[in-house]
Scaffold this motif. Structure first.
Motif, PDB file in Angstrom:
ATOM      1  N   ASP A  95       0.857  -1.200   0.000  1.00  0.00           N
ATOM      2  CA  ASP A  95       0.000   0.000   0.000  1.00  0.00           C
ATOM      3  C   ASP A  95       0.886   1.241   0.000  1.00  0.00           C
ATOM      4  O   ASP A  95       1.187   1.806   1.045  1.00  0.00           O
ATOM      5  N   ILE A  96       1.300   1.680  -1.175  1.00  0.00           N
ATOM      6  CA  ILE A  96       2.368   2.680  -1.283  1.00  0.00           C
ATOM      7  C   ILE A  96       1.848   3.971  -1.906  1.00  0.00           C
ATOM      8  O   ILE A  96       1.169   3.954  -2.925  1.00  0.00           O
ATOM      9  N   ALA A  97       2.201   5.082  -1.258  1.00  0.00           N
ATOM     10  CA  ALA A  97       1.989   6.406  -1.848  1.00  0.00           C
ATOM     11  C   ALA A  97       3.319   7.147  -1.825  1.00  0.00           C
ATOM     12  O   ALA A  97       4.087   7.058  -0.852  1.00  0.00           O
ATOM     13  N   GLY A  98       3.615   7.857  -2.901  1.00  0.00           N
ATOM     14  CA  GLY A  98       4.886   8.579  -2.945  1.00  0.00           C
ATOM     15  C   GLY A  98       4.993   9.437  -4.190  1.00  0.00           C
ATOM     16  O   GLY A  98       4.018   9.615  -4.933  1.00  0.00           O
ATOM     17  N   ARG A  99       6.193   9.938  -4.414  1.00  0.00           N
ATOM     18  CA  ARG A  99       6.442  10.844  -5.541  1.00  0.00           C
ATOM     19  C   ARG A  99       7.440  10.214  -6.515  1.00  0.00           C
ATOM     20  O   ARG A  99       8.454   9.642  -6.095  1.00  0.00           O
ATOM     21  N   VAL A 100       7.144  10.315  -7.802  1.00  0.00           N
ATOM     22  CA  VAL A 100       8.056   9.822  -8.834  1.00  0.00           C
ATOM     23  C   VAL A 100       9.236  10.784  -8.934  1.00  0.00           C
ATOM     24  O   VAL A 100       9.066  11.962  -9.238  1.00  0.00           O
ATOM     25  N   VAL A 101      10.451  10.263  -8.671  1.00  0.00           N
ATOM     26  CA  VAL A 101      11.639  11.115  -8.660  1.00  0.00           C
ATOM     27  C   VAL A 101      12.624  10.779  -9.778  1.00  0.00           C
ATOM     28  O   VAL A 101      13.598  11.506  -9.995  1.00  0.00           O
ATOM     29  N   LYS A 102      12.387   9.674 -10.481  1.00  0.00           N
ATOM     30  CA  LYS A 102      13.267   9.300 -11.591  1.00  0.00           C
ATOM     31  C   LYS A 102      12.490   8.370 -12.514  1.00  0.00           C
ATOM     32  O   LYS A 102      11.642   7.589 -12.051  1.00  0.00           O
ATOM     33  N   ILE A 103      12.746   8.465 -13.809  1.00  0.00           N
ATOM     34  CA  ILE A 103      12.031   7.621 -14.766  1.00  0.00           C
ATOM     35  C   ILE A 103      13.012   6.835 -15.612  1.00  0.00           C
ATOM     36  O   ILE A 103      14.130   7.269 -15.880  1.00  0.00           O
TER      37      ILE A 103
ATOM     38  N   PHE B   1      11.591   5.154 -22.057  1.00  0.00           N
ATOM     39  CA  PHE B   1      10.253   4.966 -22.618  1.00  0.00           C
ATOM     40  C   PHE B   1       9.121   5.360 -21.670  1.00  0.00           C
ATOM     41  O   PHE B   1       7.964   5.014 -21.912  1.00  0.00           O
ATOM     42  N   VAL B   2       9.449   6.061 -20.583  1.00  0.00           N
ATOM     43  CA  VAL B   2       8.422   6.582 -19.683  1.00  0.00           C
ATOM     44  C   VAL B   2       8.207   8.058 -20.008  1.00  0.00           C
ATOM     45  O   VAL B   2       9.179   8.809 -20.160  1.00  0.00           O
ATOM     46  N   ASP B   3       6.968   8.467 -20.108  1.00  0.00           N
ATOM     47  CA  ASP B   3       6.641   9.854 -20.421  1.00  0.00           C
ATOM     48  C   ASP B   3       7.216  10.780 -19.348  1.00  0.00           C
ATOM     49  O   ASP B   3       7.032  10.552 -18.154  1.00  0.00           O
ATOM     50  N   GLU B   4       7.926  11.814 -19.791  1.00  0.00           N
ATOM     51  CA  GLU B   4       8.577  12.729 -18.851  1.00  0.00           C
ATOM     52  C   GLU B   4       7.586  13.451 -17.947  1.00  0.00           C
ATOM     53  O   GLU B   4       7.964  13.948 -16.882  1.00  0.00           O
ATOM     54  N   SER B   5       6.320  13.489 -18.330  1.00  0.00           N
ATOM     55  CA  SER B   5       5.318  14.161 -17.508  1.00  0.00           C
ATOM     56  C   SER B   5       5.099  13.459 -16.175  1.00  0.00           C
ATOM     57  O   SER B   5       4.544  14.047 -15.237  1.00  0.00           O
ATOM     58  N   MET B   6       5.549  12.209 -16.072  1.00  0.00           N
ATOM     59  CA  MET B   6       5.376  11.479 -14.809  1.00  0.00           C
ATOM     60  C   MET B   6       6.346  11.963 -13.740  1.00  0.00           C
ATOM     61  O   MET B   6       6.102  11.772 -12.546  1.00  0.00           O
ATOM     62  N   LEU B   7       7.450  12.561 -14.143  1.00  0.00           N
ATOM     63  CA  LEU B   7       8.454  13.001 -13.183  1.00  0.00           C
ATOM     64  C   LEU B   7       7.845  14.058 -12.262  1.00  0.00           C
ATOM     65  O   LEU B   7       7.267  15.041 -12.703  1.00  0.00           O
TER      66      LEU B   7
END
Length: 356
Positions: A73-81, A84-90
């Motif tokens: 059950d994880i909540a957090g912030r995307v800090v690196k991609i 092939f991952v969309d940069e908008s996720m960062l």
């Protein structure tokens, strides 16, 4: 980074705090800085070897490969991609869909290769975790701790309610109603699907905690104690007759009573066995009453999205008993197993307080 590892099957002494390298996201993966990770029965039973046979545990036949970082059950912030991952996720705040699978949409939860974060993959009892980008969903609330309590329990509860096809005017009995899954079953069945809910708890009062009042705040029409000597009669009385469905996470302790109070053509859905994993069943009860029985584990990605949408709309609210710092994982799991809680226990990697 700091992580808590399960070193093998056994008691909480098998949990060890270690320092290890921050993982690198591979293709189509993201690195998440964990802000909160709620505790579930599944990682405790995984450590105790309660799943499977020959002391093996986990979601795959070979059992868990130790050491393993638990937590799903994880909540957090995307800090690196990764590639092939969309940069908008960062920089986005996310919660994780808790397993991978090759199953088609709608059947991914019953695929033979289903693999769970915290069991087959290292999970959220750590400062960082990697996970497939496509299995990261926008955080439903602005608070990490509150958002972390839905991934496993919420998906499990939502799938259970969808399986029984709860409807307005029907009565649904929820066992273990003060637990993580149970408290969400109460809310989803009543507030989202419009059913009348009878919540079954232990003591109606636990110290200063009025469980009866809190359950009614979550949407229960009636709240009863499983310690009652005439519980079946009470259920039939408050409902004015047999009930339509049962959502059960208890197992043996309330199984016979649950079948007793179900109407003809009723539905029984189970997704836990905290009160006993084996029971006696007279098959005549099932076929003479035309009872439909469902086994339920987790759910689908589409259900996960519907559940998170209901959370974001305020129809389902987080129920949190307390928080612990990550370094107090042993104490947190020990506390989690005690009765009389209301809602989830959450680990906080950045926390320095001493917990409950």
């Amino acid at each position: 980074m700091i992580a808590v590892k399960v070193m093998g099957y056994g008691g909480v002494d098998k949990l060890q705090i270690v320092t290890e390298a921050i993982p690198e996201p591979k293709e189509n993966e993201v690195l998440i800085k964990v802000k909160a990770c709620a505790i579930n029965n599944t990682e405790i039973w995984m450590r105790e070897g309660a799943y499977g046979t020959d002391s093996k545990s986990g979601w795959r036949p070979e059992g868990v490969q130790f050491p393993r970082t638990p937590g799903s059950d994880i909540a957090g912030r995307v800090v690196k991609i990764g590639n092939f991952v969309d940069e908008s996720m960062l920089g986005t705040d996310v919660v994780v869909f808790p397993f991978t699978s090759s199953g088609e949409n709608g059947f991914e939860h019953i695929s033979e290769d289903m693999s769970f974060i915290g069991s087959e993959y290292d999970g959220g009892y750590a400062e960082y975790v990697v996970w497939p980008a496509q299995l990261c969903f926008k955080m439903p609330l602005s608070n990490y701790t509150k958002s972390a309590v839905f991934s496993v329990s919420g998906l499990t509860a939502w799938h259970m309610v969808e399986q029984i096809q709860a409807k307005p005017g029907e009565t649904v009995m929820v066992t273990g109603a003060n637990g993580g899954v149970g408290s969400l079953n109460v809310q989803i069945a009543s507030r989202v699907f419009g059913a009348k809910v009878i919540a079954i708890v232990g003591d109606l009062m636990v110290g200063d905690l009025n469980l009866e009042a809190r359950m009614k705040e979550l949407g229960a029409a009636h709240v009863l104690s499983y310690q009652s000597k005439n519980l079946a009669e009470q259920i039939l009385e408050v409902n004015g007759g047999p009930i339509d469905s049962v959502l059960d996470v208890v197992g043996d302790a309330l199984f016979s009573m649950s079948l007793q109070v179900l109407k003809k053509g009723g539905k029984f859905c189970i997704s836990g066995s905290a009160g006993g994993q084996k029971t006696k069943l007279d098959f005549r009860t099932v076929y003479l009453k035309h009872i439909t029985m469902y086994g339920s584990v987790l759910g689908t990605r589409e259900e996960f999205g519907r559940m998170l949408h209901a959370v974001s709309e305020g129809k389902i609210k987080p129920v949190i008993d307390c928080t612990f710092p990550l370094q107090k994982a042993k104490e947190a799991q020990t506390y989690f197993k005690k009765s009389g809680k209301l809602g989830k226990v959450v680990l906080l990697p950045d926390s320095t307080h001493k917990g409950k």
